[in-house]
Scaffold this motif. Structure first.
Motif, PDB file in Angstrom:
ATOM      1  N   SER A 111       0.864  -1.175   0.000  1.00  0.00           N
ATOM      2  CA  SER A 111       0.000   0.000   0.000  1.00  0.00           C
ATOM      3  C   SER A 111       0.897   1.220   0.000  1.00  0.00           C
ATOM      4  O   SER A 111       2.010   1.195   0.508  1.00  0.00           O
ATOM      5  CB  SER A 111      -0.922   0.009   1.222  1.00  0.00           C
ATOM      6  OG  SER A 111      -0.170   0.155   2.404  1.00  0.00           O
ATOM      7  N   GLY A 112       0.410   2.257  -0.579  1.00  0.00           N
ATOM      8  CA  GLY A 112       1.175   3.489  -0.634  1.00  0.00           C
ATOM      9  C   GLY A 112       0.386   4.603   0.023  1.00  0.00           C
ATOM     10  O   GLY A 112      -0.785   4.782  -0.239  1.00  0.00           O
ATOM     11  N   GLY A 113       1.049   5.291   0.880  1.00  0.00           N
ATOM     12  CA  GLY A 113       0.391   6.394   1.550  1.00  0.00           C
ATOM     13  C   GLY A 113       1.429   7.379   2.042  1.00  0.00           C
ATOM     14  O   GLY A 113       2.628   7.125   1.996  1.00  0.00           O
ATOM     15  N   PHE A 114       0.949   8.498   2.519  1.00  0.00           N
ATOM     16  CA  PHE A 114       1.873   9.481   3.056  1.00  0.00           C
ATOM     17  C   PHE A 114       1.200  10.247   4.181  1.00  0.00           C
ATOM     18  O   PHE A 114      -0.021  10.294   4.284  1.00  0.00           O
ATOM     19  CB  PHE A 114       2.333  10.449   1.964  1.00  0.00           C
ATOM     20  CG  PHE A 114       1.237  11.306   1.397  1.00  0.00           C
ATOM     21  CD1 PHE A 114       0.942  12.535   1.958  1.00  0.00           C
ATOM     22  CD2 PHE A 114       0.510  10.876   0.305  1.00  0.00           C
ATOM     23  CE1 PHE A 114      -0.075  13.313   1.439  1.00  0.00           C
ATOM     24  CE2 PHE A 114      -0.502  11.653  -0.222  1.00  0.00           C
ATOM     25  CZ  PHE A 114      -0.803  12.876   0.349  1.00  0.00           C
ATOM     26  N   LYS A 115       2.023  10.809   5.038  1.00  0.00           N
ATOM     27  CA  LYS A 115       1.552  11.656   6.121  1.00  0.00           C
ATOM     28  C   LYS A 115       2.631  12.694   6.382  1.00  0.00           C
ATOM     29  O   LYS A 115       3.796  12.350   6.541  1.00  0.00           O
ATOM     30  CB  LYS A 115       1.264  10.864   7.388  1.00  0.00           C
ATOM     31  CG  LYS A 115       0.721  11.744   8.506  1.00  0.00           C
ATOM     32  CD  LYS A 115       0.303  10.932   9.714  1.00  0.00           C
ATOM     33  CE  LYS A 115      -0.292  11.851  10.754  1.00  0.00           C
ATOM     34  NZ  LYS A 115      -0.775  11.110  11.913  1.00  0.00           N
TER      35      LYS A 115
ATOM     36  N   ALA B 109      -1.134  16.690   6.587  1.00  0.00           N
ATOM     37  CA  ALA B 109      -1.585  16.177   5.292  1.00  0.00           C
ATOM     38  C   ALA B 109      -1.436  14.660   5.298  1.00  0.00           C
ATOM     39  O   ALA B 109      -0.389  14.141   5.676  1.00  0.00           O
ATOM     40  CB  ALA B 109      -0.771  16.779   4.157  1.00  0.00           C
ATOM     41  N   GLU B 110      -2.487  13.959   4.909  1.00  0.00           N
ATOM     42  CA  GLU B 110      -2.465  12.502   4.830  1.00  0.00           C
ATOM     43  C   GLU B 110      -3.054  12.091   3.491  1.00  0.00           C
ATOM     44  O   GLU B 110      -3.890  12.805   2.932  1.00  0.00           O
ATOM     45  CB  GLU B 110      -3.306  11.880   5.944  1.00  0.00           C
ATOM     46  CG  GLU B 110      -2.803  12.141   7.331  1.00  0.00           C
ATOM     47  CD  GLU B 110      -3.654  11.454   8.371  1.00  0.00           C
ATOM     48  OE1 GLU B 110      -3.566  10.217   8.454  1.00  0.00           O
ATOM     49  OE2 GLU B 110      -4.391  12.151   9.067  1.00  0.00           O
TER      50      GLU B 110
ATOM     51  N   LYS C  15      -6.278   7.222  -4.293  1.00  0.00           N
ATOM     52  CA  LYS C  15      -6.155   8.570  -4.849  1.00  0.00           C
ATOM     53  C   LYS C  15      -6.924   9.575  -3.993  1.00  0.00           C
ATOM     54  O   LYS C  15      -7.744  10.346  -4.471  1.00  0.00           O
ATOM     55  CB  LYS C  15      -6.630   8.611  -6.297  1.00  0.00           C
ATOM     56  CG  LYS C  15      -5.768   7.763  -7.203  1.00  0.00           C
ATOM     57  CD  LYS C  15      -6.226   7.847  -8.628  1.00  0.00           C
ATOM     58  CE  LYS C  15      -5.349   6.935  -9.488  1.00  0.00           C
ATOM     59  NZ  LYS C  15      -5.759   6.908 -10.875  1.00  0.00           N
ATOM     60  N   GLU C  16      -6.643   9.516  -2.688  1.00  0.00           N
ATOM     61  CA  GLU C  16      -7.291  10.403  -1.739  1.00  0.00           C
ATOM     62  C   GLU C  16      -6.239  11.195  -0.983  1.00  0.00           C
ATOM     63  O   GLU C  16      -5.148  10.695  -0.717  1.00  0.00           O
ATOM     64  CB  GLU C  16      -8.119   9.613  -0.725  1.00  0.00           C
ATOM     65  CG  GLU C  16      -9.297   8.888  -1.305  1.00  0.00           C
ATOM     66  CD  GLU C  16     -10.030   8.065  -0.261  1.00  0.00           C
ATOM     67  OE1 GLU C  16      -9.457   7.819   0.820  1.00  0.00           O
ATOM     68  OE2 GLU C  16     -11.171   7.665  -0.523  1.00  0.00           O
ATOM     69  N   ALA C  17      -6.598  12.405  -0.633  1.00  0.00           N
ATOM     70  CA  ALA C  17      -5.711  13.236   0.179  1.00  0.00           C
ATOM     71  C   ALA C  17      -6.569  14.082   1.111  1.00  0.00           C
ATOM     72  O   ALA C  17      -7.685  14.472   0.764  1.00  0.00           O
ATOM     73  CB  ALA C  17      -4.841  14.128  -0.695  1.00  0.00           C
ATOM     74  N   CYS C  18      -6.054  14.340   2.272  1.00  0.00           N
ATOM     75  CA  CYS C  18      -6.759  15.136   3.260  1.00  0.00           C
ATOM     76  C   CYS C  18      -5.757  16.113   3.873  1.00  0.00           C
ATOM     77  O   CYS C  18      -4.663  15.715   4.283  1.00  0.00           O
ATOM     78  CB  CYS C  18      -7.351  14.239   4.341  1.00  0.00           C
ATOM     79  SG  CYS C  18      -8.197  15.142   5.640  1.00  0.00           S
TER      80      CYS C  18
END
Length: 119
Positions: free
Chosen positions: A30-34, A67-68, A74-77
């Motif tokens: 899984s790919g994600g960022f914070k 920012a997450e 393809k979601e960002a918050c």
């Protein structure tokens, strides 16, 4: 490993079982960022009067950024909060060595305003 079995034609007999092994690898990605950031600056204004009275005003603005995201969905918050506080205080210093008087009194801090946390 041996096991016994019965059939009417062969009667009782010993059967050698043959265990089988299986290997089913499973890979998940899984790919994600914070990302987080914060900024706070504390300017102060201090006034001294003849070494008898000290007064100050202090402002404390603070901004926080979070920012997450999930790359697969393809979601960002993005969440940004801000807060500003201002306070004041004073000190009185009386020192007369000839008659042995020493008096120190502190007043405050008193909150002038506080915006609270705003999104």
């Amino acid at each position: 490993i041996r096991d016994s079995s019965y059939t009417p034609e062969e009667r009782w007999r010993l059967v050698r079982s043959k265990p089988t092994y299986s290997w089913n690898p499973f890979i998940s990605t899984s790919g994600g960022f914070k990302a987080t950031a914060g900024l706070s600056i504390t300017p102060s204004f201090i006034v001294h009067f003849l070494r008898i009275v000290d007064m100050y005003v202090r402002a404390t603005p603070q901004i926080d950024f979070v920012a997450e995201g999930d790359i697969e969905k393809k979601e960002a918050c993005v969440d940004v909060t801000a807060q500003v506080k201002a306070e004041t205080g004073a000190s009185l210093h009386i020192n007369i060595p000839l008659i042995n008087i020493r008096y120190d009194k502190h007043f405050g801090p008193v909150t002038l305003f506080n915006t609270g946390i705003k999104n």
